[in-house]
Design a protein around this motif. Structure first.
Motif, PDB file in Angstrom:
ATOM      1  N   PRO A  88       0.055  18.699 -13.091  1.00 50.39           N
ATOM      2  CA  PRO A  88       0.453  19.846 -12.260  1.00 50.39           C
ATOM      3  C   PRO A  88       1.867  20.328 -12.556  1.00 50.39           C
ATOM      4  O   PRO A  88       2.117  21.528 -12.635  1.00 50.39           O
ATOM      5  N   LEU A  89       2.807  19.381 -12.744  1.00 40.64           N
ATOM      6  CA  LEU A  89       4.185  19.775 -13.020  1.00 40.64           C
ATOM      7  C   LEU A  89       4.295  20.461 -14.375  1.00 40.64           C
ATOM      8  O   LEU A  89       5.016  21.459 -14.526  1.00 40.64           O
ATOM      9  N   ARG A  90       3.564  19.961 -15.361  1.00 45.62           N
ATOM     10  CA  ARG A  90       3.583  20.585 -16.682  1.00 45.62           C
ATOM     11  C   ARG A  90       2.955  21.975 -16.621  1.00 45.62           C
ATOM     12  O   ARG A  90       3.407  22.896 -17.312  1.00 45.62           O
ATOM     13  N   ALA A  91       1.917  22.104 -15.823  1.00 45.04           N
ATOM     14  CA  ALA A  91       1.271  23.408 -15.689  1.00 45.04           C
ATOM     15  C   ALA A  91       2.209  24.425 -15.037  1.00 45.04           C
ATOM     16  O   ALA A  91       2.303  25.578 -15.465  1.00 45.04           O
ATOM     17  N   ILE A  92       2.936  23.978 -14.009  1.00 42.79           N
ATOM     18  CA  ILE A  92       3.895  24.866 -13.341  1.00 42.79           C
ATOM     19  C   ILE A  92       4.991  25.279 -14.313  1.00 42.79           C
ATOM     20  O   ILE A  92       5.375  26.454 -14.378  1.00 42.79           O
ATOM     21  N   ALA A  93       5.492  24.311 -15.090  1.00 39.87           N
ATOM     22  CA  ALA A  93       6.537  24.626 -16.070  1.00 39.87           C
ATOM     23  C   ALA A  93       6.029  25.608 -17.118  1.00 39.87           C
ATOM     24  O   ALA A  93       6.749  26.533 -17.522  1.00 39.87           O
ATOM     25  N   ALA A  94       4.770  25.420 -17.553  1.00 38.39           N
ATOM     26  CA  ALA A  94       4.195  26.320 -18.554  1.00 38.39           C
ATOM     27  C   ALA A  94       4.046  27.734 -17.991  1.00 38.39           C
ATOM     28  O   ALA A  94       4.318  28.723 -18.693  1.00 38.39           O
ATOM     29  N   ILE A  95       3.647  27.834 -16.726  1.00 30.98           N
ATOM     30  CA  ILE A  95       3.494  29.153 -16.096  1.00 30.98           C
ATOM     31  C   ILE A  95       4.847  29.850 -15.980  1.00 30.98           C
ATOM     32  O   ILE A  95       4.975  31.055 -16.260  1.00 30.98           O
ATOM     33  N   ILE A  96       5.873  29.096 -15.586  1.00 30.26           N
ATOM     34  CA  ILE A  96       7.213  29.676 -15.461  1.00 30.26           C
ATOM     35  C   ILE A  96       7.699  30.193 -16.810  1.00 30.26           C
ATOM     36  O   ILE A  96       8.238  31.298 -16.927  1.00 30.26           O
ATOM     37  N   LEU A  97       7.508  29.389 -17.865  1.00 31.57           N
ATOM     38  CA  LEU A  97       7.930  29.802 -19.200  1.00 31.57           C
ATOM     39  C   LEU A  97       7.141  31.021 -19.668  1.00 31.57           C
ATOM     40  O   LEU A  97       7.704  31.932 -20.293  1.00 31.57           O
ATOM     41  N   LEU A  98       5.840  31.046 -19.378  1.00 34.36           N
ATOM     42  CA  LEU A  98       5.009  32.174 -19.786  1.00 34.36           C
ATOM     43  C   LEU A  98       5.443  33.455 -19.092  1.00 34.36           C
ATOM     44  O   LEU A  98       5.583  34.504 -19.736  1.00 34.36           O
ATOM     45  N   MET A 128       0.830  -1.201   0.000  1.00 37.97           N
ATOM     46  CA  MET A 128       0.000   0.000   0.000  1.00 37.97           C
ATOM     47  C   MET A 128       0.868   1.256   0.000  1.00 37.97           C
ATOM     48  O   MET A 128       0.609   2.223  -0.697  1.00 37.97           O
ATOM     49  N   THR A 129       1.918   1.232   0.784  1.00 34.90           N
ATOM     50  CA  THR A 129       2.819   2.380   0.853  1.00 34.90           C
ATOM     51  C   THR A 129       3.490   2.641  -0.484  1.00 34.90           C
ATOM     52  O   THR A 129       3.604   3.769  -0.949  1.00 34.90           O
ATOM     53  N   THR A 130       3.896   1.545  -1.139  1.00 29.84           N
ATOM     54  CA  THR A 130       4.547   1.674  -2.441  1.00 29.84           C
ATOM     55  C   THR A 130       3.612   2.264  -3.468  1.00 29.84           C
ATOM     56  O   THR A 130       3.978   3.135  -4.264  1.00 29.84           O
ATOM     57  N   THR A 131       2.354   1.847  -3.446  1.00 30.82           N
ATOM     58  CA  THR A 131       1.355   2.359  -4.389  1.00 30.82           C
ATOM     59  C   THR A 131       1.134   3.844  -4.194  1.00 30.82           C
ATOM     60  O   THR A 131       1.050   4.624  -5.141  1.00 30.82           O
ATOM     61  N   THR A 132       1.059   4.263  -2.912  1.00 33.24           N
ATOM     62  CA  THR A 132       0.839   5.677  -2.619  1.00 33.24           C
ATOM     63  C   THR A 132       2.001   6.534  -3.117  1.00 33.24           C
ATOM     64  O   THR A 132       1.816   7.582  -3.727  1.00 33.24           O
ATOM     65  N   ALA A 133       3.203   6.054  -2.859  1.00 33.02           N
ATOM     66  CA  ALA A 133       4.366   6.807  -3.298  1.00 33.02           C
ATOM     67  C   ALA A 133       4.414   6.909  -4.810  1.00 33.02           C
ATOM     68  O   ALA A 133       4.726   7.955  -5.379  1.00 33.02           O
ATOM     69  N   SER A 134       4.045   5.780  -5.451  1.00 40.25           N
ATOM     70  CA  SER A 134       4.051   5.780  -6.908  1.00 40.25           C
ATOM     71  C   SER A 134       3.017   6.735  -7.459  1.00 40.25           C
ATOM     72  O   SER A 134       3.258   7.493  -8.402  1.00 40.25           O
ATOM     73  N   GLY A 135       1.835   6.731  -6.796  1.00 40.69           N
ATOM     74  CA  GLY A 135       0.783   7.641  -7.234  1.00 40.69           C
ATOM     75  C   GLY A 135       1.166   9.085  -7.033  1.00 40.69           C
ATOM     76  O   GLY A 135       0.924   9.950  -7.867  1.00 40.69           O
ATOM     77  N   SER A 136       1.837   9.350  -5.898  1.00 42.48           N
ATOM     78  CA  SER A 136       2.260  10.716  -5.631  1.00 42.48           C
ATOM     79  C   SER A 136       3.301  11.168  -6.637  1.00 42.48           C
ATOM     80  O   SER A 136       3.271  12.286  -7.142  1.00 42.48           O
ATOM     81  N   GLY A 137       4.234  10.243  -6.960  1.00 41.61           N
ATOM     82  CA  GLY A 137       5.249  10.591  -7.953  1.00 41.61           C
ATOM     83  C   GLY A 137       4.639  10.848  -9.299  1.00 41.61           C
ATOM     84  O   GLY A 137       5.031  11.766 -10.024  1.00 41.61           O
ATOM     85  N   GLY A 138       3.611  10.043  -9.641  1.00 40.95           N
ATOM     86  CA  GLY A 138       2.947  10.241 -10.916  1.00 40.95           C
ATOM     87  C   GLY A 138       2.219  11.558 -10.964  1.00 40.95           C
ATOM     88  O   GLY A 138       2.175  12.233 -11.992  1.00 40.95           O
ATOM     89  N   LEU A 139       1.670  11.982  -9.814  1.00 44.96           N
ATOM     90  CA  LEU A 139       0.958  13.251  -9.764  1.00 44.96           C
ATOM     91  C   LEU A 139       1.915  14.420  -9.984  1.00 44.96           C
ATOM     92  O   LEU A 139       1.638  15.361 -10.716  1.00 44.96           O
ATOM     93  N   LEU A 140       3.104  14.311  -9.334  1.00 46.01           N
ATOM     94  CA  LEU A 140       4.062  15.402  -9.459  1.00 46.01           C
ATOM     95  C   LEU A 140       4.646  15.500 -10.854  1.00 46.01           C
ATOM     96  O   LEU A 140       5.046  16.570 -11.289  1.00 46.01           O
ATOM     97  N   SER A 141       4.703  14.346 -11.522  1.00 43.39           N
ATOM     98  CA  SER A 141       5.299  14.366 -12.860  1.00 43.39           C
ATOM     99  C   SER A 141       4.248  14.505 -13.952  1.00 43.39           C
ATOM    100  O   SER A 141       4.576  14.421 -15.121  1.00 43.39           O
ATOM    101  N   GLY A 142       2.991  14.683 -13.565  1.00 39.73           N
ATOM    102  CA  GLY A 142       1.923  14.757 -14.542  1.00 39.73           C
ATOM    103  C   GLY A 142       1.505  16.181 -14.846  1.00 39.73           C
ATOM    104  O   GLY A 142       2.333  17.083 -14.994  1.00 39.73           O
TER     105      GLY A 142
END
Length: 284
Positions: A17-27, A1-15
């Motif tokens: 939201p991270l692309r949106a933050i990068a786009a805002i910084i570039l803009l 269960m812990t591994t799944t949560t960490a994986s999900g969290s990592g996927g969220l950060l690399s999905g």
């Protein structure tokens, strides 16, 4: 269960939201300087130096734009820059199309070495080429002329434009050219009637890159032309600075005027430029 949560969290950060933050910084990184120059051009000198700093002009004025044209011959700077940029762009496209076609279609010996040489040349800092180019222009008696800028700008833009077009030409089936030549076209006719129209996004992208490079260049324009009637926009803008004064609002107004032609050009050909960059990246 812990591994799944960490994986999900990592996927969220690399999905998303991270692309949106990068786009805002570039803009912000791309738009903030332009907006700041625009707001500064609409402010008075008093408002610009007032404290605390005001982000938006409280009483927008166009006086700075009128002063930019009256203090210096800004219209002449614009005309010189436009002519030099257009001439160098047309010459760059003509030569780069022919060079890219030869590299993409002809069975050249040491083709890889030629491409490596083109890449190597494109990495040379401009300042290292200044003295040799100046000596060449002086020997040819071309100083204080548009030609003194058109030829170097063409040479400087050729590597990038040629490499970009090679990737496009390699993606065009040879059968189309062969069919055109069977119908009576020469090889050059097939190139300009078949291949170039099919690679229009790449040609437009290469042209805009060459135009922007020539439009923005300062060092060669300052060194090769001492005639006041031949000053380009980047060189002309520095003349607004006085010995003890630096009129930022007027300079900002001149900068905005200089940005407009390039912005209009990119907006008009936006779809072709985007498709050219993405297609060139995929094919490269």
């Amino acid at each position: 269960m812990t591994t799944t949560t960490a994986s999900g969290s990592g996927g969220l950060l690399s999905g998303k939201p991270l692309r949106a933050i990068a786009a805002i910084i570039l803009l912000v990184n791309g738009m903030f300087p332009a907006l700041w120059i625009l707001f500064t051009s609409l402010k008075t000198e008093g408002e610009l130096t007032a404290k605390p700093i005001t982000w938006f002009p409280h009483a927008p004025t166009l006086q700075n734009y009128m002063q930019a044209f009256s203090d210096q011959p800004l219209h002449l700077f614009l005309f010189n820059s436009l002519m030099v940029a257009l001439l160098s762009t047309m010459l760059t496209l003509l030569v780069s199309v022919l060079a890219a076609y030869a590299l993409a279609r002809l069975n050249l010996k040491r083709r890889g070495l030629i491409l490596a040489a083109i890449i190597a040349v494109s990495t040379f800092p401009l300042v290292t080429l200044l003295v040799p180019l100046f000596e060449i222009m002086r020997t040819l008696n071309l100083l204080n002329s548009w030609t003194a800028l058109v030829l170097p700008y063409t040479v400087l833009s050729l590597p990038v434009c040629t490499l970009m077009l090679v990737s496009f030409f390699e993606g065009i089936p040879r059968d189309l050219e062969n069919a055109a030549m069977i119908d009576g076209c020469t090889r050059l006719g097939a190139l300009f009637k078949v291949v170039v129209p099919l690679c229009a996004p790449g040609v437009f992208t290469a042209g805009i890159l060459a135009f922007v490079n020539a439009w923005d260049e300062f060092l060669l324009a300052l060194s090769f032309n001492s005639n006041p009637q031949l000053r380009t926009l980047p060189v002309g803008i520095q003349l607004y600075q006085g010995e003890f004064a630096f009129p930022w609002p007027v300079i900002s107004a001149a900068l905005v005027v200089g940005i407009v032609p390039v912005a209009v050009l990119i907006v008009i050909f936006q779809e072709r430029v985007v498709s050219g960059l993405t297609a060139g990246g995929i094919k490269g």
